[in-house]
Design a protein around this motif. Structure first.
Motif, PDB file in Angstrom:
ATOM      1  N   ILE A  23       0.890  -1.112  -0.018  1.00 21.60           N
ATOM      2  CA  ILE A  23       0.061  -0.140   0.029  1.00 21.60           C
ATOM      3  C   ILE A  23       1.011   1.052   0.167  1.00 21.60           C
ATOM      4  O   ILE A  23       1.336   1.923   0.992  1.00 21.60           O
ATOM      5  CB  ILE A  23      -0.851  -0.086   1.096  1.00 21.60           C
ATOM      6  CG1 ILE A  23      -1.858  -1.226   1.115  1.00 21.60           C
ATOM      7  CG2 ILE A  23      -2.029   1.305   1.117  1.00 21.60           C
ATOM      8  CD1 ILE A  23      -2.618  -1.174  -0.019  1.00 21.60           C
ATOM      9  N   CYS A  24       1.423   1.512  -1.343  1.00 18.00           N
ATOM     10  CA  CYS A  24       2.166   2.649  -1.409  1.00 18.00           C
ATOM     11  C   CYS A  24       3.029   3.496  -0.652  1.00 18.00           C
ATOM     12  O   CYS A  24       4.059   3.190  -0.383  1.00 18.00           O
ATOM     13  CB  CYS A  24       0.952   3.587  -2.266  1.00 18.00           C
ATOM     14  SG  CYS A  24       1.557   4.487  -3.546  1.00 18.00           S
ATOM     15  N   HIS A  69      -5.178   3.807   2.355  1.00 21.69           N
ATOM     16  CA  HIS A  69      -6.186   3.306   1.129  1.00 21.69           C
ATOM     17  C   HIS A  69      -5.327   2.702   0.096  1.00 21.69           C
ATOM     18  O   HIS A  69      -4.617   3.397  -0.368  1.00 21.69           O
ATOM     19  CB  HIS A  69      -7.133   4.193   0.871  1.00 21.69           C
ATOM     20  CG  HIS A  69      -8.442   3.445   0.359  1.00 21.69           C
ATOM     21  ND1 HIS A  69      -8.722   3.384  -0.961  1.00 21.69           N
ATOM     22  CD2 HIS A  69      -9.342   3.091   0.812  1.00 21.69           C
ATOM     23  CE1 HIS A  69      -9.735   2.675  -1.056  1.00 21.69           C
ATOM     24  NE2 HIS A  69     -10.207   2.360  -0.048  1.00 21.69           N
ATOM     25  N   TYR A  70      -5.706   1.511  -0.564  1.00 15.86           N
ATOM     26  CA  TYR A  70      -5.202   1.102  -1.641  1.00 15.86           C
ATOM     27  C   TYR A  70      -5.148   2.106  -2.888  1.00 15.86           C
ATOM     28  O   TYR A  70      -4.354   1.865  -3.734  1.00 15.86           O
ATOM     29  CB  TYR A  70      -5.498  -0.175  -2.155  1.00 15.86           C
ATOM     30  CG  TYR A  70      -7.106  -0.234  -2.332  1.00 15.86           C
ATOM     31  CD1 TYR A  70      -7.300  -0.108  -3.761  1.00 15.86           C
ATOM     32  CD2 TYR A  70      -8.301  -0.494  -1.640  1.00 15.86           C
ATOM     33  CE1 TYR A  70      -8.627  -0.111  -4.448  1.00 15.86           C
ATOM     34  CE2 TYR A  70      -9.618  -0.453  -2.155  1.00 15.86           C
ATOM     35  CZ  TYR A  70      -9.675  -0.243  -3.545  1.00 15.86           C
ATOM     36  OH  TYR A  70     -10.997  -0.267  -4.029  1.00 15.86           O
ATOM     37  N   SER A  71      -6.047   2.934  -2.964  1.00 17.13           N
ATOM     38  CA  SER A  71      -6.303   3.870  -4.040  1.00 17.13           C
ATOM     39  C   SER A  71      -4.984   4.731  -4.177  1.00 17.13           C
ATOM     40  O   SER A  71      -4.958   5.355  -5.202  1.00 17.13           O
ATOM     41  CB  SER A  71      -7.594   4.552  -4.007  1.00 17.13           C
ATOM     42  OG  SER A  71      -7.574   5.208  -2.631  1.00 17.13           O
ATOM     43  N   SER A  73      -2.191   4.081  -4.554  1.00 22.12           N
ATOM     44  CA  SER A  73      -1.484   3.453  -5.390  1.00 22.12           C
ATOM     45  C   SER A  73      -1.831   3.631  -6.871  1.00 22.12           C
ATOM     46  O   SER A  73      -0.971   3.936  -7.914  1.00 22.12           O
ATOM     47  CB  SER A  73      -1.451   1.828  -5.496  1.00 22.12           C
ATOM     48  OG  SER A  73      -0.569   1.425  -4.231  1.00 22.12           O
ATOM     49  N   ASN A  88      -0.381  -1.282   7.859  1.00 22.33           N
ATOM     50  CA  ASN A  88       0.252  -0.040   7.751  1.00 22.33           C
ATOM     51  C   ASN A  88       0.874   0.566   8.914  1.00 22.33           C
ATOM     52  O   ASN A  88       1.864   1.031   9.082  1.00 22.33           O
ATOM     53  CB  ASN A  88      -0.778   1.027   7.423  1.00 22.33           C
ATOM     54  CG  ASN A  88      -1.523   0.711   6.032  1.00 22.33           C
ATOM     55  OD1 ASN A  88      -2.570   1.323   5.685  1.00 22.33           O
ATOM     56  ND2 ASN A  88      -0.710   0.257   4.990  1.00 22.33           N
ATOM     57  N   GLY A 105      -2.397  -5.605  -0.906  1.00 22.10           N
ATOM     58  CA  GLY A 105      -1.586  -5.233  -1.841  1.00 22.10           C
ATOM     59  C   GLY A 105      -1.731  -5.024  -3.232  1.00 22.10           C
ATOM     60  O   GLY A 105      -2.741  -5.432  -3.777  1.00 22.10           O
ATOM     61  N   CYS A 106      -0.732  -4.029  -3.149  1.00 22.28           N
ATOM     62  CA  CYS A 106      -0.774  -3.614  -4.792  1.00 22.28           C
ATOM     63  C   CYS A 106       0.509  -4.148  -5.471  1.00 22.28           C
ATOM     64  O   CYS A 106       1.501  -3.973  -4.964  1.00 22.28           O
ATOM     65  CB  CYS A 106      -1.092  -2.104  -4.837  1.00 22.28           C
ATOM     66  SG  CYS A 106      -0.975  -1.487  -6.172  1.00 22.28           S
ATOM     67  N   TYR A 112      -4.174  -5.923  -7.999  1.00 26.18           N
ATOM     68  CA  TYR A 112      -4.532  -5.927  -6.441  1.00 26.18           C
ATOM     69  C   TYR A 112      -4.517  -7.412  -6.225  1.00 26.18           C
ATOM     70  O   TYR A 112      -5.189  -8.234  -6.821  1.00 26.18           O
ATOM     71  CB  TYR A 112      -5.580  -5.127  -6.045  1.00 26.18           C
ATOM     72  CG  TYR A 112      -5.448  -4.001  -6.267  1.00 26.18           C
ATOM     73  CD1 TYR A 112      -4.635  -3.201  -5.242  1.00 26.18           C
ATOM     74  CD2 TYR A 112      -5.724  -3.196  -7.281  1.00 26.18           C
ATOM     75  CE1 TYR A 112      -4.368  -1.563  -5.335  1.00 26.18           C
ATOM     76  CE2 TYR A 112      -5.339  -1.704  -7.480  1.00 26.18           C
ATOM     77  CZ  TYR A 112      -4.987  -1.139  -6.415  1.00 26.18           C
ATOM     78  OH  TYR A 112      -4.546   0.152  -6.681  1.00 26.18           O
ATOM     79  N   ASN A 114      -4.868 -10.212  -2.455  1.00 30.54           N
ATOM     80  CA  ASN A 114      -4.804 -10.196  -1.121  1.00 30.54           C
ATOM     81  C   ASN A 114      -3.833 -11.155  -0.806  1.00 30.54           C
ATOM     82  O   ASN A 114      -3.352 -12.441  -0.928  1.00 30.54           O
ATOM     83  CB  ASN A 114      -6.107 -10.924  -0.843  1.00 30.54           C
ATOM     84  CG  ASN A 114      -6.510 -11.232   0.460  1.00 30.54           C
ATOM     85  OD1 ASN A 114      -5.745 -10.517   1.326  1.00 30.54           O
ATOM     86  ND2 ASN A 114      -7.258 -11.923   1.130  1.00 30.54           N
TER      87      ASN A 114
END
Length: 139
Positions: A23-24, A69-71, A73, A88, A105-106, A112, A114
């Protein structure tokens, strides 16, 4: 040993480091700080480490943890989840511990997965480092 100029060149404003895996920004900050320390840098002699720590601390939630948040990325801007996330929080704690900051994860931005073991690996790693560096060292 001096960290590579590329690593410092990739640092964004306020210590952010974009990570294309995980996550970025939280993930990127952890590995950037850990890498700089492995290269012989420390909190006192590295502005990049200080900026990374400042960035992480600025993202700490009022509940005490971190939640990205995953977004993040997808849009390459930090997006707060509004609630803490174990991975995190663990990554941020590890980065701060490795940098010497006591703190009581990204895939490639497009696909994406899991990662079920992440929820086990990073919290256990963070707790182990906390115990080793802060609790056991006082015994």
């Amino acid at each position: 040993m001096v960290p590579s100029p590329r690593m410092n060149a990739q640092e964004q404003l306020r210590g952010q480091r974009y990570g294309t895996w995980g996550i970025c920004f939280t993930y990127g900050a952890f590995f950037a700080i850990r890498g700089l320390i492995a290269a012989g840098r420390n909190y006192e002699n590295s502005q990049a480490i200080r900026n990374g720590c400042k960035f992480l601390l600025s993202k700490q939630l009022s509940a005490g943890g971190w939640g990205e948040h995953y977004s993040s990325s997808e849009i390459e801007v930090y997006v707060d989840t509004g609630s803490p996330h174990a991975v995190n929080t663990s990554l941020a704690m590890l980065a701060l511990l490795y940098s010497g900051q006591e703190h009581v994860g990204c895939f490639n931005s497009s696909l994406y997965f899991n990662y079920p073991n992440y929820r086990n690996l990073y919290p256990i790693w963070a707790l182990g480092e906390f115990w080793h560096r802060l609790v056991a060292s006082k015994d």
